[in-house]
Motif scaffolding. Structure first.
Motif, PDB file in Angstrom:
ATOM      1  N   VAL A 175      46.637  32.629  41.824  1.00 51.79           N
ATOM      2  CA  VAL A 175      45.980  31.630  41.561  1.00 51.79           C
ATOM      3  C   VAL A 175      45.723  30.924  42.952  1.00 51.79           C
ATOM      4  O   VAL A 175      46.474  30.852  43.814  1.00 51.79           O
ATOM      5  CB  VAL A 175      46.887  30.643  40.730  1.00 51.79           C
ATOM      6  CG1 VAL A 175      46.051  29.313  40.632  1.00 51.79           C
ATOM      7  CG2 VAL A 175      47.282  31.140  39.602  1.00 51.79           C
ATOM      8  N   MET A 176      44.429  30.707  43.185  1.00 53.64           N
ATOM      9  CA  MET A 176      44.065  30.415  44.375  1.00 53.64           C
ATOM     10  C   MET A 176      43.028  29.179  44.321  1.00 53.64           C
ATOM     11  O   MET A 176      42.139  28.974  43.595  1.00 53.64           O
ATOM     12  CB  MET A 176      43.098  31.559  45.013  1.00 53.64           C
ATOM     13  CG  MET A 176      42.313  31.358  46.430  1.00 53.64           C
ATOM     14  SD  MET A 176      43.488  31.154  47.630  1.00 53.64           S
ATOM     15  CE  MET A 176      44.442  32.861  47.624  1.00 53.64           C
TER      16      MET A 176
ATOM     17  N   SER B 106      36.170  33.216  36.641  1.00 51.65           N
ATOM     18  CA  SER B 106      36.210  31.743  36.282  1.00 51.65           C
ATOM     19  C   SER B 106      36.697  30.675  37.242  1.00 51.65           C
ATOM     20  O   SER B 106      37.740  30.992  37.940  1.00 51.65           O
ATOM     21  CB  SER B 106      36.749  31.518  34.905  1.00 51.65           C
ATOM     22  OG  SER B 106      38.105  32.076  35.050  1.00 51.65           O
ATOM     23  N   VAL B 107      36.492  29.330  37.095  1.00 57.91           N
ATOM     24  CA  VAL B 107      37.172  28.325  37.728  1.00 57.91           C
ATOM     25  C   VAL B 107      37.751  27.309  36.724  1.00 57.91           C
ATOM     26  O   VAL B 107      36.915  27.015  35.660  1.00 57.91           O
ATOM     27  CB  VAL B 107      36.048  27.464  38.347  1.00 57.91           C
ATOM     28  CG1 VAL B 107      36.594  26.425  39.287  1.00 57.91           C
ATOM     29  CG2 VAL B 107      35.303  28.394  39.406  1.00 57.91           C
ATOM     30  N   GLN B 108      39.230  26.964  37.021  1.00 60.23           N
ATOM     31  CA  GLN B 108      39.860  26.357  36.080  1.00 60.23           C
ATOM     32  C   GLN B 108      39.832  24.907  37.052  1.00 60.23           C
ATOM     33  O   GLN B 108      40.266  24.754  38.062  1.00 60.23           O
ATOM     34  CB  GLN B 108      41.127  26.640  35.907  1.00 60.23           C
ATOM     35  CG  GLN B 108      41.034  27.945  34.812  1.00 60.23           C
ATOM     36  CD  GLN B 108      40.376  29.299  35.538  1.00 60.23           C
ATOM     37  OE1 GLN B 108      40.957  29.603  36.754  1.00 60.23           O
ATOM     38  NE2 GLN B 108      39.858  29.993  35.086  1.00 60.23           N
TER      39      GLN B 108
ATOM     40  N   TYR C  45      39.322  34.574  48.651  1.00 53.51           N
ATOM     41  CA  TYR C  45      40.710  34.532  48.850  1.00 53.51           C
ATOM     42  C   TYR C  45      40.896  34.044  50.056  1.00 53.51           C
ATOM     43  O   TYR C  45      40.384  34.345  51.171  1.00 53.51           O
ATOM     44  CB  TYR C  45      41.147  36.072  48.837  1.00 53.51           C
ATOM     45  CG  TYR C  45      42.586  36.324  48.569  1.00 53.51           C
ATOM     46  CD1 TYR C  45      43.191  36.467  47.465  1.00 53.51           C
ATOM     47  CD2 TYR C  45      43.506  36.121  49.722  1.00 53.51           C
ATOM     48  CE1 TYR C  45      44.534  36.584  47.262  1.00 53.51           C
ATOM     49  CE2 TYR C  45      44.856  36.146  49.669  1.00 53.51           C
ATOM     50  CZ  TYR C  45      45.506  36.348  48.499  1.00 53.51           C
ATOM     51  OH  TYR C  45      46.587  36.536  48.172  1.00 53.51           O
ATOM     52  N   MET C  46      41.728  32.949  50.227  1.00 49.91           N
ATOM     53  CA  MET C  46      41.681  32.175  51.359  1.00 49.91           C
ATOM     54  C   MET C  46      43.217  32.105  51.898  1.00 49.91           C
ATOM     55  O   MET C  46      44.084  31.992  51.114  1.00 49.91           O
ATOM     56  CB  MET C  46      41.306  30.827  51.185  1.00 49.91           C
ATOM     57  CG  MET C  46      39.801  30.888  50.926  1.00 49.91           C
ATOM     58  SD  MET C  46      38.753  29.397  50.590  1.00 49.91           S
ATOM     59  CE  MET C  46      38.575  29.165  52.575  1.00 49.91           C
ATOM     60  N   HIS C  47      43.401  31.661  53.116  1.00 51.38           N
ATOM     61  CA  HIS C  47      44.811  31.180  53.646  1.00 51.38           C
ATOM     62  C   HIS C  47      44.457  29.767  53.457  1.00 51.38           C
ATOM     63  O   HIS C  47      43.633  29.087  54.199  1.00 51.38           O
ATOM     64  CB  HIS C  47      44.905  31.841  54.922  1.00 51.38           C
ATOM     65  CG  HIS C  47      45.335  33.239  54.826  1.00 51.38           C
ATOM     66  ND1 HIS C  47      45.551  33.838  56.110  1.00 51.38           N
ATOM     67  CD2 HIS C  47      45.669  34.105  53.841  1.00 51.38           C
ATOM     68  CE1 HIS C  47      46.040  35.174  55.850  1.00 51.38           C
ATOM     69  NE2 HIS C  47      46.099  35.375  54.475  1.00 51.38           N
TER      70      HIS C  47
ATOM     71  N   THR D 111      41.127  29.259  40.697  1.00 49.89           N
ATOM     72  CA  THR D 111      40.604  30.486  40.040  1.00 49.89           C
ATOM     73  C   THR D 111      41.612  31.595  40.113  1.00 49.89           C
ATOM     74  O   THR D 111      42.761  31.453  40.978  1.00 49.89           O
ATOM     75  CB  THR D 111      39.320  31.177  41.005  1.00 49.89           C
ATOM     76  OG1 THR D 111      38.970  32.482  40.243  1.00 49.89           O
ATOM     77  CG2 THR D 111      39.791  31.724  42.415  1.00 49.89           C
ATOM     78  N   LYS D 112      41.814  32.309  39.291  1.00 51.88           N
ATOM     79  CA  LYS D 112      42.584  33.545  39.291  1.00 51.88           C
ATOM     80  C   LYS D 112      42.359  35.016  39.482  1.00 51.88           C
ATOM     81  O   LYS D 112      41.315  35.231  38.718  1.00 51.88           O
ATOM     82  CB  LYS D 112      43.611  33.322  37.801  1.00 51.88           C
ATOM     83  CG  LYS D 112      44.729  34.585  37.765  1.00 51.88           C
ATOM     84  CD  LYS D 112      45.483  34.495  36.373  1.00 51.88           C
ATOM     85  CE  LYS D 112      46.057  33.228  36.225  1.00 51.88           C
ATOM     86  NZ  LYS D 112      47.062  33.181  34.813  1.00 51.88           N
ATOM     87  N   PHE D 113      42.967  35.690  40.285  1.00 50.85           N
ATOM     88  CA  PHE D 113      42.537  36.835  40.635  1.00 50.85           C
ATOM     89  C   PHE D 113      43.021  37.898  39.934  1.00 50.85           C
ATOM     90  O   PHE D 113      44.226  37.651  39.130  1.00 50.85           O
ATOM     91  CB  PHE D 113      43.000  37.233  42.006  1.00 50.85           C
ATOM     92  CG  PHE D 113      41.978  36.519  43.374  1.00 50.85           C
ATOM     93  CD1 PHE D 113      40.939  37.497  43.748  1.00 50.85           C
ATOM     94  CD2 PHE D 113      42.485  35.294  43.499  1.00 50.85           C
ATOM     95  CE1 PHE D 113      40.167  36.854  44.538  1.00 50.85           C
ATOM     96  CE2 PHE D 113      41.369  34.763  44.505  1.00 50.85           C
ATOM     97  CZ  PHE D 113      40.300  35.447  45.050  1.00 50.85           C
ATOM     98  N   THR D 114      42.459  39.121  39.463  1.00 50.56           N
ATOM     99  CA  THR D 114      43.100  40.307  38.562  1.00 50.56           C
ATOM    100  C   THR D 114      43.449  41.320  39.769  1.00 50.56           C
ATOM    101  O   THR D 114      43.294  41.242  40.813  1.00 50.56           O
ATOM    102  CB  THR D 114      42.032  40.662  37.587  1.00 50.56           C
ATOM    103  OG1 THR D 114      40.871  41.474  38.297  1.00 50.56           O
ATOM    104  CG2 THR D 114      41.437  39.529  36.992  1.00 50.56           C
ATOM    105  N   SER D 115      43.799  42.337  39.164  1.00 51.62           N
ATOM    106  CA  SER D 115      43.988  43.648  39.799  1.00 51.62           C
ATOM    107  C   SER D 115      42.980  44.587  39.876  1.00 51.62           C
ATOM    108  O   SER D 115      42.941  45.763  40.571  1.00 51.62           O
ATOM    109  CB  SER D 115      45.536  44.442  39.069  1.00 51.62           C
ATOM    110  OG  SER D 115      44.905  44.819  37.764  1.00 51.62           O
ATOM    111  N   GLU D 116      41.841  44.393  39.279  1.00 53.82           N
ATOM    112  CA  GLU D 116      40.890  45.315  39.326  1.00 53.82           C
ATOM    113  C   GLU D 116      40.314  45.797  40.660  1.00 53.82           C
ATOM    114  O   GLU D 116      40.109  46.858  40.959  1.00 53.82           O
ATOM    115  CB  GLU D 116      39.328  44.409  38.752  1.00 53.82           C
ATOM    116  CG  GLU D 116      38.441  45.525  38.382  1.00 53.82           C
ATOM    117  CD  GLU D 116      37.349  44.751  37.719  1.00 53.82           C
ATOM    118  OE1 GLU D 116      36.365  45.466  37.547  1.00 53.82           O
ATOM    119  OE2 GLU D 116      37.343  43.684  37.218  1.00 53.82           O
TER     120      GLU D 116
END
Length: 269
Positions: free
Chosen positions: A210-211, A158-160, A183-185, A196-201
């Motif tokens: 949060v990226m 999802s995008v917030q 996932y970016m620098h 967007t928020k990443f999970t541990s999956e």
């Protein structure tokens, strides 16, 4: 001239006020439209190429007809040598680049960066500017971020919308994607409008990270706009993803015509 009684004067005033109130939504809508940045008369250089699975050629078919419908003059190029054309680079209001990975010569890079520093805007998405020319750190400094991973590949996420006031995201709600979650620098001093928020999956150590997904910044006098959405062109079938990109393109194209926005909102303080 006939004299009006106080009662008639009050009635007339109420009638006029009611009419103004009824008209005000239309007036507001017209003013909103008039104040929206336009591509009409803007000159755009659209450069495409690089890694083919990101569909650079297909992106021409998605965005160039829209740009022309908006009134823009569009120069389409599949060669980075366009950045060597000094007359062309001086004349453009906006550069749209979709060129994942690949290499750029020192002379080509200088031509691109000089144009942006002098006021041309740059807009792009996903790997088209966020994973171009991996050996060129000054280019990455200009963009404001660099792709490093997409855990899980194509996944649901999802995008917030984090900035409800910026014209690029105003009126838009959070939305879902089925694509690569980048996932970016990131440059900590970009203006972030969506995350967007990443999970541990797929990578346990980035759980709840949060990226930034959408940002804008300056490089010299030039406006730079980026969205990490757009792995393939069907991603832009998501209305919010497409609308964000269109608004970002319009914003970036205003570099030469609109005073520089002032903000200091670094991620880290």
């Amino acid at each position: 001239m006939l004299n009006k009684s106080p009662r008639n004067l009050i009635a007339s005033a109420i009638f006029i006020l009611t009419g103004l109130l009824l008209l005000s939504p239309k007036i507001y809508a017209q003013n909103t439209i008039q104040n929206t940045p336009t591509m009409d008369g803007k000159k755009v250089l659209f450069v495409y190429g690089g890694w083919q699975p990101h569909e650079p050629k297909q992106s021409v078919d998605v965005f160039v007809p829209w740009l022309k419908a908006e009134g823009a003059e569009v120069v389409v190029s599949d060669n980075l040598d366009s950045y060597l054309d000094e007359e062309l680079m001086r004349s453009v209001d906006l550069i749209i680049q979709t060129w994942t990975m690949g290499t750029i010569t020192n002379e080509q890079e200088r031509g691109l960066l000089k144009a942006i520093r002098n006021g041309a805007g740059l807009a792009g998405w996903h790997g088209g500017i966020g994973d171009s020319f991996r050996n060129n750190t000054e280019y990455q400094f200009m963009v404001g971020g660099q792709w490093v991973a997409h855990p899980g590949g194509v996944i649901d996420y999802s995008v917030q919308i984090t900035d409800k006031n910026d014209p690029v995201t105003q009126g838009l709600n959070d939305f879902s994607m089925h694509s690569e979650q980048y996932y970016m620098h990131i440059d900590p001093n970009v203006e972030v409008m969506a995350t967007t928020k990443f999970t541990s999956e797929y990578s346990s150590w980035i759980d709840e990270c949060v990226m930034p997904v959408v940002w804008k910044k300056y490089y010299g006098k030039g406006r730079v706009f980026y969205s990490s959405l757009g792995h393939v062109m069907t991603d832009f079938e998501i209305p919010e993803a497409l609308e964000i990109m269109k608004r970002g393109i319009r914003w970036a194209a205003e570099s030469k015509y609109t005073p520089k926005e002032k903000w200091v909102s670094p991620v880290y303080k």
